[in-house]
Design a protein around this motif. Sequence first.
Motif, PDB file in Angstrom:
ATOM      1  N   ILE A 151       0.855  -1.181   0.000  1.00 19.11           N
ATOM      2  CA  ILE A 151       0.000   0.000   0.000  1.00 19.11           C
ATOM      3  C   ILE A 151       0.892   1.232   0.000  1.00 19.11           C
ATOM      4  CG2 ILE A 151      -1.773   1.307   1.236  1.00 19.11           C
ATOM      5  CD1 ILE A 151      -2.692  -1.329   2.490  1.00 19.11           C
ATOM      6  N   ALA A 152       0.626   2.140  -0.915  1.00 19.40           N
ATOM      7  CA  ALA A 152       1.337   3.417  -0.953  1.00 19.40           C
ATOM      8  C   ALA A 152       0.483   4.480  -0.275  1.00 19.40           C
ATOM      9  CB  ALA A 152       1.651   3.816  -2.390  1.00 19.40           C
ATOM     10  N   TYR A 153       1.123   5.463   0.309  1.00 21.59           N
ATOM     11  CA  TYR A 153       0.398   6.565   0.944  1.00 21.59           C
ATOM     12  C   TYR A 153       1.325   7.774   1.048  1.00 21.59           C
ATOM     13  CZ  TYR A 153       2.959   5.100   5.177  1.00 21.59           C
ATOM     14  OH  TYR A 153       3.944   4.761   6.078  1.00 21.59           O
ATOM     15  N   THR A 154       0.745   8.911   1.348  1.00 18.46           N
ATOM     16  CA  THR A 154       1.534  10.114   1.601  1.00 18.46           C
ATOM     17  C   THR A 154       1.454  10.460   3.081  1.00 18.46           C
ATOM     18  OG1 THR A 154      -0.343  11.579   1.134  1.00 18.46           O
ATOM     19  CG2 THR A 154       1.106  11.021  -0.711  1.00 18.46           C
ATOM     20  N   MET A 155       2.499  11.127   3.570  1.00 17.00           N
ATOM     21  CA  MET A 155       2.516  11.556   4.970  1.00 17.00           C
ATOM     22  C   MET A 155       3.538  12.672   5.141  1.00 17.00           C
ATOM     23  SD  MET A 155       3.423   9.431   8.458  1.00 17.00           S
ATOM     24  CE  MET A 155       5.186   9.641   8.160  1.00 17.00           C
ATOM     25  N   ARG A 156       3.244  13.592   6.039  1.00 15.51           N
ATOM     26  CA  ARG A 156       4.198  14.658   6.342  1.00 15.51           C
ATOM     27  C   ARG A 156       5.365  14.090   7.140  1.00 15.51           C
ATOM     28  NH1 ARG A 156       5.662  18.268  10.370  1.00 15.51           N
ATOM     29  NH2 ARG A 156       4.313  17.139  11.829  1.00 15.51           N
ATOM     30  N   PHE A 205       5.272   7.089   0.746  1.00 16.84           N
ATOM     31  CA  PHE A 205       5.759   5.900   1.440  1.00 16.84           C
ATOM     32  C   PHE A 205       5.064   4.662   0.870  1.00 16.84           C
ATOM     33  CE2 PHE A 205       6.463   9.355   4.293  1.00 16.84           C
ATOM     34  CZ  PHE A 205       7.537   9.030   5.118  1.00 16.84           C
ATOM     35  N   VAL A 206       5.680   3.508   1.094  1.00 18.14           N
ATOM     36  CA  VAL A 206       5.022   2.224   0.852  1.00 18.14           C
ATOM     37  C   VAL A 206       5.178   1.372   2.104  1.00 18.14           C
ATOM     38  CG1 VAL A 206       5.220   2.166  -1.661  1.00 18.14           C
ATOM     39  CG2 VAL A 206       7.131   1.341  -0.264  1.00 18.14           C
ATOM     40  N   VAL A 207       4.166   0.515   2.337  1.00 14.24           N
ATOM     41  CA  VAL A 207       4.199  -0.403   3.466  1.00 14.24           C
ATOM     42  C   VAL A 207       3.555  -1.705   3.036  1.00 14.24           C
ATOM     43  CG1 VAL A 207       1.961   0.328   4.415  1.00 14.24           C
ATOM     44  CG2 VAL A 207       3.713  -0.609   5.957  1.00 14.24           C
ATOM     45  N   GLN A 216      10.223   5.107   2.965  1.00 12.66           N
ATOM     46  CA  GLN A 216      10.022   6.406   2.351  1.00 12.66           C
ATOM     47  C   GLN A 216      10.622   6.409   0.950  1.00 12.66           C
ATOM     48  OE1 GLN A 216      11.236   9.721   4.772  1.00 12.66           O
ATOM     49  NE2 GLN A 216      11.120  11.191   3.073  1.00 12.66           N
ATOM     50  N   LEU A 217       9.848   6.906  -0.032  1.00 10.96           N
ATOM     51  CA  LEU A 217      10.289   6.878  -1.421  1.00 10.96           C
ATOM     52  C   LEU A 217      10.713   8.238  -1.959  1.00 10.96           C
ATOM     53  CD1 LEU A 217       7.627   4.501  -3.052  1.00 10.96           C
ATOM     54  CD2 LEU A 217       9.892   3.909  -2.168  1.00 10.96           C
ATOM     55  N   LEU A 228      -2.243   8.717  -5.699  1.00  8.87           N
ATOM     56  CA  LEU A 228      -1.128   7.866  -6.088  1.00  8.87           C
ATOM     57  C   LEU A 228      -1.679   6.748  -6.975  1.00  8.87           C
ATOM     58  CD1 LEU A 228       0.678   7.547  -2.633  1.00  8.87           C
ATOM     59  CD2 LEU A 228       1.040   9.261  -4.419  1.00  8.87           C
ATOM     60  N   SER A 229      -0.986   6.459  -8.059  1.00  9.32           N
ATOM     61  CA  SER A 229      -1.481   5.473  -9.019  1.00  9.32           C
ATOM     62  C   SER A 229      -0.346   4.544  -9.424  1.00  9.32           C
ATOM     63  CB  SER A 229      -2.054   6.190 -10.250  1.00  9.32           C
ATOM     64  OG  SER A 229      -2.663   5.281 -11.134  1.00  9.32           O
ATOM     65  N   TRP A 230      -0.587   3.241  -9.311  1.00  8.20           N
ATOM     66  CA  TRP A 230       0.430   2.227  -9.598  1.00  8.20           C
ATOM     67  C   TRP A 230       0.406   1.817 -11.073  1.00  8.20           C
ATOM     68  CZ3 TRP A 230       3.655  -0.327  -5.949  1.00  8.20           C
ATOM     69  CH2 TRP A 230       3.415  -0.022  -4.599  1.00  8.20           C
TER      70      TRP A 230
END
Length: 703
Positions: A151-156, A205-207, A216-217, A228-230
């Motif tokens: 799962i990809a996501y964004t985070m500060r 990020f991905v987890v 962190q990417l 975000l799109s894979w």
Amino acid sequence: MAVPALSLAVPGVATAQDAPAAMAPSPGPDRAFLPADLFHLQGVTDPQISPDGSQIVYVRSSADIMSDRDVPSLWLVDAASGAQRPLVAGKGAHFSPQWSPDGKRIAYVSSDGEGSPQLHVLWLASGADVAVTGLPDSPGSIAWSPDGRTIAYTMRVPGKPMELGSQPKGKPEGAKWAEPLEVIDQVTYRHDGGGYVKPGYRHIFVVSADGGAPRQLTFGDFNDGGPLSWSADGRTLVFSANRHADWQRDFNNSEVYALDIASGAIRALTTRQGPDEGAVLSPDGKRIAYLGVDDHNVSYQPMQLYVMNADGSGIKALTPGLDRSIDTVSWAGNGALYVSYDDHAQKLVARVGLDGAMTTVVRGVVPGAHFDRPYTGGEFSVSASGKVAYTGGGDQSPADLWVTSGGKSHGAGQGRALTALNATWMQGKALAPVRKLAVTAPDGRAIDAWLVTPPGAKPGQRFPTILEIHGGPNTAYSDGFSTDYQLYAAHGYAVVYCNPRGSTSYGAAFANLIDRDYPGPDYQDLMASVDAAIAEGVADPDNLFVTGGSGGGVLTAWIVGKTDRFRAAASQKPVINWISEALTMDMTPFTSRYWFDKKPWEDPMAYWKRSPLSLVGNVKTPTLVVVGSEDYRTPDSESEQYYAALQIRGVPTALVKVPGASHGGIAARPSQSAAKASAILAWFDKYRTDTATSATPTSGSSQ
């Protein structure tokens, strides 16, 4: 949207207006819509249909009377039968659901109300639920990899602020010194609703979907955004961001980027001046659909739909002739896109082929939260086969969950309501009806307008009438549900509202009639709507009132500087002085770039002549000023300036501040939303001359 005569539906197009008429409410002592009813309202938001179209998970927005806040929970609905059950509805807030590619799991964000929200995964078959992250900040833009493993996501990512100097050395043990100095060095240093910006930047990020340490990417002094799109092979993520050197000042110049997950290499796929965003890869990974526009620094610029090859080549505009702003895009298979946009005060969902052919699938998408005023809005999602889940409804209740099977073969199916969240308790309420009002501006332009009358109103009966003005100014109202209007009508007032020139959903030319001229010619449209309500035999010309928020607050203050025809006014969160607003709002580069030709110090008179403060010497109308204490969009200093000027002049006034409220969140807490409406009504009641103070619905009145 609830009045059949006003429907813009066309044959074969699913619309929320097709819902069966509600039964007339039974008699009861509390049939009027009351301030306490704001705690009873529930609405559907963020409907996410499963890949096979068989199930829909949605966020139910409900008010908690104990915490006085919206509490989102997740519910699962069978798309065929409408049977639903709570999925995640425990303590805290639960939101942002996303289906796994195989439809067997749902990722979502959840908070227990104490710590930071975390990313969860729920297994539908077993009901097992696990938090897969332990993050210091809330994750966003959740996206499953095609194989369902990641799962990809964004985070500060927290950072360190600039340091200048230091406190004296030698602080004694146990001494209580002041907090260290706070040093700010960013152009945009606060956001409305978010407060002062904490040091750090948002990254990708991905987890593992099974849990474990995240990776962190992306890095650097930039904010990377979603969606975000894979890619189909799981090797690339596509996202949007503004990674230009001068991104803080040239803030509207985002690009679409491709991120190599293995190496972290980032490559820009777009290069034009202007926003390119909302990028999504087709399921086969061959094409990218995205939204964008060439930035010409005008007030309103409609976002268009584009498609390009995955490597950034072959860019093609699919909607060059639409003249509407597209706000969301999704793929359904590899050959069709589904988009939403506003058209003549309605939210539509349409299917767009790769050849640009467009077919409307849904009319009547409506917002499912923040019920105070009837702005256009709403959400949808689409399955691989073209089944669409959306938020639908009308003027008598907030949004419910709707579904239609239309779109797969360039046709449209029949929309069905799957929920009726407010039907039971609202059957006991006499609600104010909303009807279209024919308005023609002095220059001959047709202006969309609506009239809300107290429940039980009889033909020929006149009422004190409130002109209520939308914000923006580049936004639009619809004939949707509004708690403010229901409260005003229950108190015995009619309400007239319209989409004056400058409003969206009527094309760029109409929206830009106020470009570099706001407030200005929109004033005549607003007066024409009042005149039409009088001619209709509803508005009492001796008991007219005016209010509006944000851009509507600007126009309210402008109106009382132009005319004395209103007995009282309530200017909510206005801009009073464009020079001070341009230098204190949360996005300081915006005003001087998009609404004026020069900076405030280069041409101060251009700002002054369009500032309501320049007309304060004309004001005789008793004017209430209302603002949130943490408003950073039109800061509370704007309202305080106007209040002070009115006080100096001796014009009857009062200043209402909503504690802890932002610009966008001034009505977010039910008690404050109700109290704000009550304060405005109390102010108007002071100056109305008719004898009635509230409408008393009778057992025979209809909804």
